[in-house]
Design an enzyme around this catalytic site. Structure first.
Site, PDB file in Angstrom:
ATOM      1  N   ASP A 201       0.851  -1.186   0.000  1.00  0.00           N
ATOM      2  CA  ASP A 201       0.000   0.000   0.000  1.00  0.00           C
ATOM      3  C   ASP A 201       0.889   1.239   0.000  1.00  0.00           C
ATOM      4  O   ASP A 201       1.821   1.363   0.813  1.00  0.00           O
ATOM      5  CB  ASP A 201      -0.872  -0.033   1.257  1.00  0.00           C
ATOM      6  CG  ASP A 201      -1.891   1.088   1.313  1.00  0.00           C
ATOM      7  OD1 ASP A 201      -1.674   2.134   0.670  1.00  0.00           O
ATOM      8  OD2 ASP A 201      -2.898   0.921   2.018  1.00  0.00           O
TER       9      ASP A 201
ATOM     10  N   LYS B 236       1.623  13.405 -16.103  1.00  0.00           N
ATOM     11  CA  LYS B 236       0.552  14.386 -16.115  1.00  0.00           C
ATOM     12  C   LYS B 236      -0.745  13.706 -15.642  1.00  0.00           C
ATOM     13  O   LYS B 236      -0.831  12.481 -15.687  1.00  0.00           O
ATOM     14  CB  LYS B 236       0.394  14.991 -17.520  1.00  0.00           C
ATOM     15  CG  LYS B 236      -0.296  14.067 -18.536  1.00  0.00           C
ATOM     16  CD  LYS B 236      -0.565  14.822 -19.811  1.00  0.00           C
ATOM     17  CE  LYS B 236      -1.297  13.957 -20.799  1.00  0.00           C
ATOM     18  NZ  LYS B 236      -2.692  13.675 -20.468  1.00  0.00           N
TER      19      LYS B 236
ATOM     20  N   HIS C 152       5.093  13.336 -22.743  1.00  0.00           N
ATOM     21  CA  HIS C 152       5.706  12.478 -23.766  1.00  0.00           C
ATOM     22  C   HIS C 152       5.865  13.181 -25.106  1.00  0.00           C
ATOM     23  O   HIS C 152       6.623  12.738 -25.951  1.00  0.00           O
ATOM     24  CB  HIS C 152       4.933  11.165 -23.925  1.00  0.00           C
ATOM     25  CG  HIS C 152       3.602  11.284 -24.604  1.00  0.00           C
ATOM     26  ND1 HIS C 152       2.450  11.620 -23.934  1.00  0.00           N
ATOM     27  CD2 HIS C 152       3.244  11.101 -25.893  1.00  0.00           C
ATOM     28  CE1 HIS C 152       1.438  11.633 -24.784  1.00  0.00           C
ATOM     29  NE2 HIS C 152       1.886  11.318 -25.972  1.00  0.00           N
TER      30      HIS C 152
ATOM     31  N   LYS D 281       8.827  13.143 -28.606  1.00  0.00           N
ATOM     32  CA  LYS D 281       8.479  12.869 -30.000  1.00  0.00           C
ATOM     33  C   LYS D 281       9.396  13.651 -30.924  1.00  0.00           C
ATOM     34  O   LYS D 281       9.575  14.836 -30.763  1.00  0.00           O
ATOM     35  CB  LYS D 281       7.020  13.245 -30.265  1.00  0.00           C
ATOM     36  CG  LYS D 281       6.026  12.347 -29.546  1.00  0.00           C
ATOM     37  CD  LYS D 281       4.613  12.764 -29.859  1.00  0.00           C
ATOM     38  CE  LYS D 281       3.607  11.928 -29.090  1.00  0.00           C
ATOM     39  NZ  LYS D 281       3.631  10.523 -29.433  1.00  0.00           N
TER      40      LYS D 281
ATOM     41  N   GLU E   2      -6.720  12.559 -33.822  1.00  0.00           N
ATOM     42  CA  GLU E   2      -6.792  11.165 -33.392  1.00  0.00           C
ATOM     43  C   GLU E   2      -8.011  10.521 -34.019  1.00  0.00           C
ATOM     44  O   GLU E   2      -9.124  11.055 -33.909  1.00  0.00           O
ATOM     45  CB  GLU E   2      -6.868  11.067 -31.866  1.00  0.00           C
ATOM     46  CG  GLU E   2      -5.624  11.605 -31.159  1.00  0.00           C
ATOM     47  CD  GLU E   2      -5.740  11.601 -29.653  1.00  0.00           C
ATOM     48  OE1 GLU E   2      -4.720  11.395 -28.986  1.00  0.00           O
ATOM     49  OE2 GLU E   2      -6.860  11.813 -29.148  1.00  0.00           O
TER      50      GLU E   2
ATOM     51  N   ASP F 196      -6.651  17.655 -21.273  1.00  0.00           N
ATOM     52  CA  ASP F 196      -5.951  16.405 -21.557  1.00  0.00           C
ATOM     53  C   ASP F 196      -4.715  16.620 -22.412  1.00  0.00           C
ATOM     54  O   ASP F 196      -3.653  16.049 -22.136  1.00  0.00           O
ATOM     55  CB  ASP F 196      -6.907  15.427 -22.255  1.00  0.00           C
ATOM     56  CG  ASP F 196      -6.311  14.038 -22.416  1.00  0.00           C
ATOM     57  OD1 ASP F 196      -5.547  13.609 -21.532  1.00  0.00           O
ATOM     58  OD2 ASP F 196      -6.608  13.378 -23.430  1.00  0.00           O
TER      59      ASP F 196
ATOM     60  N   HIS G 221       0.610  18.975 -23.876  1.00  0.00           N
ATOM     61  CA  HIS G 221       1.260  18.529 -25.106  1.00  0.00           C
ATOM     62  C   HIS G 221       1.374  19.640 -26.152  1.00  0.00           C
ATOM     63  O   HIS G 221       2.454  19.911 -26.683  1.00  0.00           O
ATOM     64  CB  HIS G 221       0.481  17.368 -25.737  1.00  0.00           C
ATOM     65  CG  HIS G 221       0.386  16.150 -24.881  1.00  0.00           C
ATOM     66  ND1 HIS G 221       1.288  15.868 -23.872  1.00  0.00           N
ATOM     67  CD2 HIS G 221      -0.495  15.130 -24.880  1.00  0.00           C
ATOM     68  CE1 HIS G 221       0.951  14.725 -23.309  1.00  0.00           C
ATOM     69  NE2 HIS G 221      -0.123  14.256 -23.900  1.00  0.00           N
TER      70      HIS G 221
ATOM     71  N   LYS H 288     -10.830  13.866 -31.078  1.00  0.00           N
ATOM     72  CA  LYS H 288     -10.946  12.418 -31.191  1.00  0.00           C
ATOM     73  C   LYS H 288     -12.002  12.062 -32.240  1.00  0.00           C
ATOM     74  O   LYS H 288     -12.877  12.860 -32.543  1.00  0.00           O
ATOM     75  CB  LYS H 288     -11.311  11.802 -29.835  1.00  0.00           C
ATOM     76  CG  LYS H 288     -10.206  11.975 -28.794  1.00  0.00           C
ATOM     77  CD  LYS H 288     -10.508  11.214 -27.523  1.00  0.00           C
ATOM     78  CE  LYS H 288      -9.379  11.356 -26.511  1.00  0.00           C
ATOM     79  NZ  LYS H 288      -8.101  10.777 -26.987  1.00  0.00           N
TER      80      LYS H 288
END
Length: 480
Positions: free
Chosen positions: A100, A153, A183, A187, A221, A240, A245, A331
């Site tokens: 834990d 994040k 991330h 890239k 996406e 998000d 990003h 999306k």
């Protein structure tokens, strides 16, 4: 409003610069490890760059054999061709601690598993509300003195929470020890992007307001929220991916050449971009939600969470004043691709050359970043097969000339283990990006529906009024 304090700058400049002698992954049984971490560590092993033990920590009552089997299946499920010799070396590095994250006994067992390691990296693949608790446990167990701590994040959900999260963490570790993963900084590579910009005298002199009419950044996406409704619905596209990003891509495309190679100087250059940006205007923000989103498990009835966001930003400095920056992400769009696109100013009328009814078009420079990388120059030229001027495209796929580089998490995990903080985000920049986005969060416009497989709600086209249209993204040889 955030200001870069001297302590921020000193801390960010203090790279540890020493290779880690252990990597401890909290949450190693979770989804991120399944889809990213195991594969990235395996690929580092294959390249001879993984040189320390890997200790997994999670609440699941697993044996080491179960962990190794999860690693094997996770790597294969990502499409990686498994080399048994490489995997055997990687599997032998793995060990496991069950416990834990709120229990002191767990951190004692982590300390025992570290043995004599003096420079560990603790990678927290866990929800942000556990960051401070976990770091406190490590600190109280005496494990953070020479350690680096990597966190995922989101770094808060607004300016106030981002500041509070940092304050909680800074009770136990210094800013220089904290590596915030984004991330997108792995890239193509931030350094590769900056080298392309500044090392070519064909590009740098025109990379400014005198020659560029607008900048478009697209993160498209083709997939949807799928089974992530419980996570995504409280967050939405702006929180998000835009505030982290895509703002990192804005910084890479807009910043001045850093005056030095150290991480602090690089982060100062990025901070200067964010500090130069006025607050975003809700009147220049369009939100969309794809049809069918409300039927996803975990999405609240009548949710107005956006799955598409398009907005305009400004940068008030000598290089960029007057140039609109258009950002969009969504999306269930027709394709998956992220790119930065510079749209150049129109040339003057060329009456002695013009085809009636067709003035010369704007040239464009496109850098695509994910999942494919490449560079495209779009110019106007006479074509024999068209009987007059048309756009032509000069393309180069990095995979075909120079080869594809390592995956983003390979880059970032290696950087964390090497003590190179240049690819990680600093607190003052995080607070500035939340400051820029705050009006959009506080005063969101209505959400517009759009059909899956389209480029979002038609209202987003109105953002481009007077600036042409949305272009791309560049998917294949025919897209423009």
């Amino acid at each position: 409003m955030a200001v870069a304090t001297d302590s921020h700058r000193r801390a960010s400049s203090a790279d540890a610069g020493e290779a880690a002698d252990a990597l401890v992954v909290f949450g190693i049984t979770g989804d991120l490890a399944k889809v990213m971490t195991f594969r990235s560590l395996y690929r580092l092993e294959a390249r001879g760059l993984l040189r320390c033990p890997v200790i997994g920590v999670a609440g699941n009552d697993w044996s080491i054999d179960q962990l190794r089997e999860r690693a094997r299946t996770s790597i294969k499920d990502t499409g990686e061709q498994l080399d048994e010799d490489v995997f055997a070396r990687f599997a032998n590095r793995l060990s496991y601690v069950q416990g834990d994250f709120t229990a002191a006994e767990t951190f004692k067992r982590v300390g025992d598993a570290l043995g004599g390691a003096q420079k560990p990296v603790f990678y927290l693949e866990i929800p942000p509300f556990l960051f401070a608790t976990t770091i406190k446990g490590l600190s109280e167990a005496g494990l953070t003195r020479n350690a680096r701590v990597v966190v995922e994040k989101p770094f808060g959900h607004d300016l106030q929470s981002a500041h509070a999260l940092a304050a909680d963490i800074h009770q136990y570790i210094d800013e220089s020890q904290l590596y915030r993963i984004d991330h997108f900084l792995g890239k193509m590579g931030l350094q590769e992007f900056l080298y392309l910009r500044f090392a070519n005298t064909t590009l740098e002199p025109v990379w400014n307001r005198n020659h560029i009419a607008s900048v478009q950044i697209t993160m498209a996406e083709s997939f949807g929220v799928e089974d992530r409704g419980h996570f995504y619905d409280p967050v939405g596209a702006l929180r998000d991916v835009v505030v982290n990003h895509l703002m990192q891509l804005v910084a890479a495309a807009a910043m001045e050449a850093p005056a030095g190679a150290d991480a602090g100087t690089l982060k100062d250059a990025k901070f200067a971009v964010f500090r130069s940006m006025p607050d975003a205007d809700p009147a220049r923000y369009v939100r969309g939600q794809y049809d069918g989103y409300l039927d996803i498990d975990g999405v609240a009835a009548g949710s107005t969470t956006e799955t598409y966001a398009a907005l305009q930003l400004e940068i008030d400095n000598w290089r960029w004043a007057g140039v609109p920056w258009f950002i969009r992400t969504g999306k269930r769009l027709p394709a998956t691709q992220t790119e930065v696109r510079l749209v150049f100013r129109r040339p003057p009328r060329l009456r002695f050359l013009e085809t009636p009814g067709r003035p010369p078009v704007q040239s464009q420079l496109v850098i695509k970043l994910d999942p494919m990388t490449g560079i495209r120059l779009i110019v106007d030229a006479h074509r024999a097969d068209q009987g007059g001027p048309q756009e032509i495209m000069l393309d180069m796929e990095f995979a075909e000339e120079g080869g594809e580089g390592p995956t983003p998490y390979e880059v970032l995990l290696q950087a964390a283990m090497d003590g190179n903080s240049a690819l990680f985000t600093r607190q003052d920049s995080i607070e500035e990006t939340w400051r820029v986005m705050a009006p959009l969060i506080d005063h969101p416009p209505p959400v517009h529906p759009y059909a899956p497989g389209t480029w979002g709600p038609k209202e987003a086209d109105q953002l481009m009024s007077g600036e042409g249209r949305w272009h791309g993204p560049w998917i294949g040889s025919a897209a423009s």
